[in-house]
Design an enzyme around this catalytic site. Structure first.
Site, mmCIF file in Angstrom:
data_model
loop_
_atom_site.group_PDB
_atom_site.id
_atom_site.type_symbol
_atom_site.label_atom_id
_atom_site.label_comp_id
_atom_site.label_asym_id
_atom_site.label_seq_id
_atom_site.Cartn_x
_atom_site.Cartn_y
_atom_site.Cartn_z
ATOM 1 N N HIS A 287 5.298 0.089 2.230
ATOM 2 C CA HIS A 287 6.159 1.047 1.273
ATOM 3 C C HIS A 287 7.263 1.477 1.754
ATOM 4 O O HIS A 287 7.940 2.399 1.918
ATOM 5 C CB HIS A 287 5.478 1.663 -0.060
ATOM 6 C CG HIS A 287 5.157 0.547 -0.674
ATOM 7 N ND1 HIS A 287 5.492 0.275 -2.115
ATOM 8 C CD2 HIS A 287 3.349 1.223 -1.871
ATOM 9 C CE1 HIS A 287 4.602 -1.019 -3.037
ATOM 10 N NE2 HIS A 287 3.440 0.426 -2.687
ATOM 11 N N VAL A 317 3.335 -6.915 -1.903
ATOM 12 C CA VAL A 317 3.437 -7.388 -3.962
ATOM 13 C C VAL A 317 4.779 -7.389 -4.730
ATOM 14 O O VAL A 317 5.587 -7.742 -5.544
ATOM 15 C CB VAL A 317 3.852 -5.830 -3.557
ATOM 16 C CG1 VAL A 317 0.970 -6.163 -4.139
ATOM 17 C CG2 VAL A 317 3.726 -4.881 -4.362
ATOM 18 N N ASP A 357 -1.095 3.682 -1.074
ATOM 19 C CA ASP A 357 -1.038 2.226 -2.185
ATOM 20 C C ASP A 357 -0.867 0.867 -1.408
ATOM 21 O O ASP A 357 0.267 1.339 -0.224
ATOM 22 C CB ASP A 357 -0.411 1.908 -3.474
ATOM 23 C CG ASP A 357 1.152 2.743 -3.367
ATOM 24 O OD1 ASP A 357 1.548 3.337 -2.379
ATOM 25 O OD2 ASP A 357 1.619 2.226 -4.288
ATOM 26 N N GLU A 358 -1.207 -0.242 -1.369
ATOM 27 C CA GLU A 358 -0.749 -1.167 -1.543
ATOM 28 C C GLU A 358 -0.741 -1.735 0.322
ATOM 29 O O GLU A 358 0.844 -2.291 0.615
ATOM 30 C CB GLU A 358 0.302 -1.583 -2.691
ATOM 31 C CG GLU A 358 0.563 -1.354 -3.698
ATOM 32 C CD GLU A 358 1.150 -2.142 -4.840
ATOM 33 O OE1 GLU A 358 0.577 -2.306 -6.478
ATOM 34 O OE2 GLU A 358 2.650 -1.708 -4.732
ATOM 35 N N VAL A 359 -1.765 -1.988 0.875
ATOM 36 C CA VAL A 359 -1.175 -2.359 1.819
ATOM 37 C C VAL A 359 -1.895 -3.742 1.668
ATOM 38 O O VAL A 359 -2.555 -3.857 1.591
ATOM 39 C CB VAL A 359 -2.302 -1.235 2.958
ATOM 40 C CG1 VAL A 359 -2.647 -1.950 3.800
ATOM 41 C CG2 VAL A 359 -2.388 0.177 3.346
#
Lengths: 590, 590
Positions: A287, A317, A357-359
């Site tokens: 992010h 994502v 989050d969301e690596v």
């Protein structure tokens, strides 16, 4: 011509009657103030006893008696000024910055009746922490021409909540063009959860400072206490940093869509006076993206990888992609500077959100910088190797933040992520240092694991508390990923203690700090901000403040009234029902 | 500091580049004006050829050359004044009523370049009918210091559309703080559908005149042409009638929530100047209720039955219930007066909406007035008997309206209802007198029957064009009845000709007058009106104006730009995507 309709409180609800020949009818507002055990208080206090009479007064006849330590005198005075402004806002013709055109009351006593507010505070606290006692007591007594409202609280924050509660014992009197206040009341109140938050993402779309302030003000009207500011993301970097002006220069959507340091400080102070912690999130190592394009030409090498890389589906994502380059030690130089500035802007820092989050491992694993560095450092290219390296990054981040905060360590919050997955969390995140914010569903077994391993948690389970769900998709057709829309009933009924009890057999009241609704901003900017957040944010607020055993149906009448109050307060909330339901309580049932 | 980013049109999309060392980059706005076959025109014209150059100018240097009949001179001038206001609104610091703070251009020619608008009109039409030719031609030519935009149209309405199109060949120049206009263009344009509407329900919740005007203005920016005003319903009666003041006195939500005759007339005129017919709906014989409570005490007997009757589930589709009392001939007295006033307010009437949906037979069949009257008139109490009586009521209504309209008969619109069900419609409704508005789904076989029986129809199939769907329920929990939310893609792709072709084998271009999106207002008031309607109303508009063979995906870039334009125009539309997608065309794909 006065309305042909009047109201009477019958069995806890206000029933509409034709005025002709019926005695004892009052206006709808007056009826609601005193009908039912909690009148129109929102969120519901722990205990309340509210009298059945009201007395009329004008907002100019409101006085403060402040019995507080000198150190909090200024805060109290500011909060009382807001209280007076908010009284003015009850008038249907109130104009911001101008006030309300009160007419001369036809009943002389209304012109002189005084509302005296006595505030008693002992403690010196001037900023919120997870230890702050936000409780207060409130007594209203009327003797002759004076109604005295006495607030007793441990500190400024409790006292401020008390002022909000007084506002809810007041309303506009339609026929007389005055305010009215209940003549007697006795309330004890204290929040069930310490952390009651709302997240706003200012990276996917930009939100003006004015709209952020408006949101914070509405939060304060609901006794929420944390504005979680998701400052940056891969889409844009709207924060101006003095030491790193290129971040916003390259990363902001335009020169008009930048938060300047002075404005950020203003927001922090604006929140404080309203009982709200402004919590910064600087999301990393994923992010990130736009805003990081200047580092190579400045000799720092590439600090962000996969920025805007295509096809995005392979590397993140949602478009656009981007992830920090853990192979380049200069990221710590820059991250340290970012933290230094954030620590100065959001001062004093009592919590910090690292994001986390969301690596996307495929981004790192398809980037030569990363893979060769991993090999050079004798690592494999397995998921676990990357996670380990990510956790090293996290530990360095924590140290940099602590150093930026004058070596005062503050609890860090991270999102549930690959690092918190089954069997992994205690390898990577220390439960004395990190609070975990849960964004999976309320049925995720991970919640049990986190609680059983003694992690403090904050609930933001998307199946109830993601406010952006339920519109059309923004990539492709169909609906957005977390559809359907979460109605206020769903928001209201999401009880973190029940979720924990269900998953672990214990309510884990010690570990569950609270909850937060999230407004991710792919599909909202300030044009429709208010309607996305309100009044659903109020449903969240009662769940977190009062955590009632009852469900939404008990709260419905008060909720609809609170929606109207938010409108008066200056936000543009969504309407939940026809106005007919508001005027005919209990008849919009199924 | 100028932005580090610039744009170049490549293969019909604007691609972002770092400014350093790249020549020929322009601002995003400039690129979009001239990139792709239709630039940022919305709705898409029939044919367009747009040059690749722009020239800068200031809105003070805009002139009108009007070659129109004297009778429409005033309308043209008013429309041109709006055009000039709308040019001002492109400035990021525009303030309503004040204008925009244009700086002195650094390039002298920008300060003096003139945009001359020549308008040629032959026809005298000053109000819309279903016969009005809304086509126009537009030529832009630049010679020296003058850009001449020539609009040729059959009448005022076409010319007005041409002005909207010029506005879309103009945009703000970020770097120079001027406007810019494309130097050359050639456009022919004409709508595919005659009727392009938006319904607003002002009974479930009230909408201020200001919010209605704002909606009409945004409609005009999309070349929609019919504001369908669902004035009243069972919930409230907000229309003040001089001859029947009790209707609003008893039926309005409050004395502040009433439409006064002067205001209604203003709205009608406001619409006309913007090319929009304001179409009144007075829904009957169901969907009446509050507002009718005064008739007994005035000696007229009971005119509405089942008003607020409980349990509502037995007598109507949603609370509160209410239905006209066909047994009481005084309803025609009152209905006649209502029509008289409506015909005077919405003048000249060219269409009228009778409503006519969702009659609940159980209400009539459980009311002694009705059942004994039916028996007295030798009718059974079967559904067909009631339908026959309802159709008698409808015929009397038509006669009363015609009489109220100085004996000028206008086409009547009715909703699909029990009267239009399989095998029934031609018994009750004459296809030379009535237009049927379809609100079932786009797969309803009834559509085929109506078309095969030569009824003119308007599409409002709820599975695509109901804008209120997709939020929480308002009676009980769960979601509202027509969930899920209809995303703009769904709105855009709803092609009436394709629906007809699919169901009947013919596109029935002659019978399908057009379509309309509906905003029923159980769960919206003016606080979130804009975000419910916009930008989805723009998706509807392109479908109805251009009816392209292509789907939403071809329109996406222009649509996102149109959303931004509506924001500048003064409404608060929902955001469809991150601003990143607007700045990086084509990269938010799936």
């Amino acid at each position: 011509m006065p309305s042909p309709w009047g109201y009477r409180c019958t069995n806890g609800r206000c029933v509409k009657h034709l005025n002709t020949g019926v005695t004892g009818l009052v206006t709808l507002n007056q009826c609601k103030l005193t009908c039912g055990p909690f009148g129109v208080l929102w969120p519901r206090p722990q205990t309340a006893s509210i009298g059945t009479e009201v007395v009329q007064f004008l907002p100019r006849n409101v006085a403060l008696v402040s019995k507080v330590p000198e150190q909090v005198e200024t805060l109290i005075k500011e909060a009382f000024d807001l209280f007076k402004d908010n009284l003015e806002k009850y008038h249907p013709y109130y104009v911001a910055g101008v006030g309300a055109p009160w007419s001369v009351p036809w009943e002389p006593s209304s012109a002189t009746h005084t509302l005296q507010v006595v505030i008693k505070v002992r403690g010196l606290e001037s900023y919120l922490t997870l230890q702050t006692d936000e409780s207060y007591q409130l007594q209203l007594v009327t003797v002759g021409q004076v109604t005295t409202a006495t607030i007793s609280a441990q500190n400024f924050f409790g006292a401020r909540h008390g002022l909000e509660t007084i506002l809810q014992l007041v309303d506009y009197h339609e026929i007389c063009d005055t305010l009215m206040v209940v003549t007697s009341a006795s309330i004890y109140d204290s929040p069930v959860f310490k952390y009651r938050g709302l997240l706003l993402d200012t990276s996917r779309n930009f939100f003006s400072i004015a709209s952020i302030k408006r949101t914070i003000d509405a939060m304060s009207a609901n006794k929420l206490n944390t504005f979680h500011w998701h400052l940056t993301d891969s889409h844009s970097f709207p924060l101006y940093l003095k030491s790193l002006p290129n971040m916003a220069y390259y990363g902001a959507y335009s020169s008009r869509q930048i938060y300047h340091p002075k404005e950020v400080k203003e927001v922090v102070q604006y929140g404080r006076v309203r009982g709200i912690r402004v919590l910064p999130e600087f999301d990393a190592p994923a992010h990130v993206g736009n805003g990081w394009q200047w580092t190579e030409q400045q000799g720092l090498g590439k600090l962000a990888l996969c920025v805007n890389r295509e096809p995005w589906q392979s590397y993140c994502v949602e478009p656009p992609c981007g992830q920090l380059n853990l192979a380049n030690p200069n990221i710590y130089l820059v991250l340290g500077q970012i933290y230094q500035e954030i620590a100065k802007l959001f001062t004093p820092l009592d919590l910090f959100h690292y994001g986390g989050d969301e690596v996307n491992l495929n981004c790192w694993n398809t980037t030569t910088e990363m893979t060769s560095w991993m090999k050079f450092n004798n690592r494999n290219l397995s998921a676990d190797d990357y996670y380990r390296q990510w956790s090293v990054f996290q530990e360095k981040s924590r140290q940099l933040l602590t150093s930026a905060n004058n070596d005062v360590e503050v609890p860090g919050i991270v999102w549930t992520s690959h690092l918190t997955e089954k069997g992994r969390v205690d390898q990577y995140l220390n439960n004395t240092q990190y609070i975990i914010q849960i964004w999976s569903t309320g049925e995720d077994p991970l919640i049990a694991e986190l609680l059983n391993k003694n992690y403090q948690v904050i609930f933001s389970n998307y199946d109830a508390w993601y406010l952006d769900c339920g519109v059309g998709a923004w990539v492709g057709a169909g609906h957005n990923w977390c559809s359907p829309y979460k109605g206020w009933q769903k928001v209201y009924d999401n009880n973190p203690h029940d979720i924990a009890l269900n998953l672990t057999g214990s309510a884990h009241k010690d570990l569950i700090l609270g909850g937060e609704a999230a407004l991710w901003s792919e599909q909202v900017d300030e044009a429709s901000l208010d309607a996305k957040v309100w009044p659903r944010g109020a449903a969240l607020a009662e769940r977190l403040w009062s955590n009632p055993l009852t469900d939404w149906s008990e709260a419905e009448h008060r909720f609809i009234h609170q929606r109207q109050r938010l409108l008066q307060r200056g936000v543009l909330p969504e309407r939940i029902q026809p106005e007919w339901c508001h005027q005919n309580e209990g008849l919009c049932y199924i």
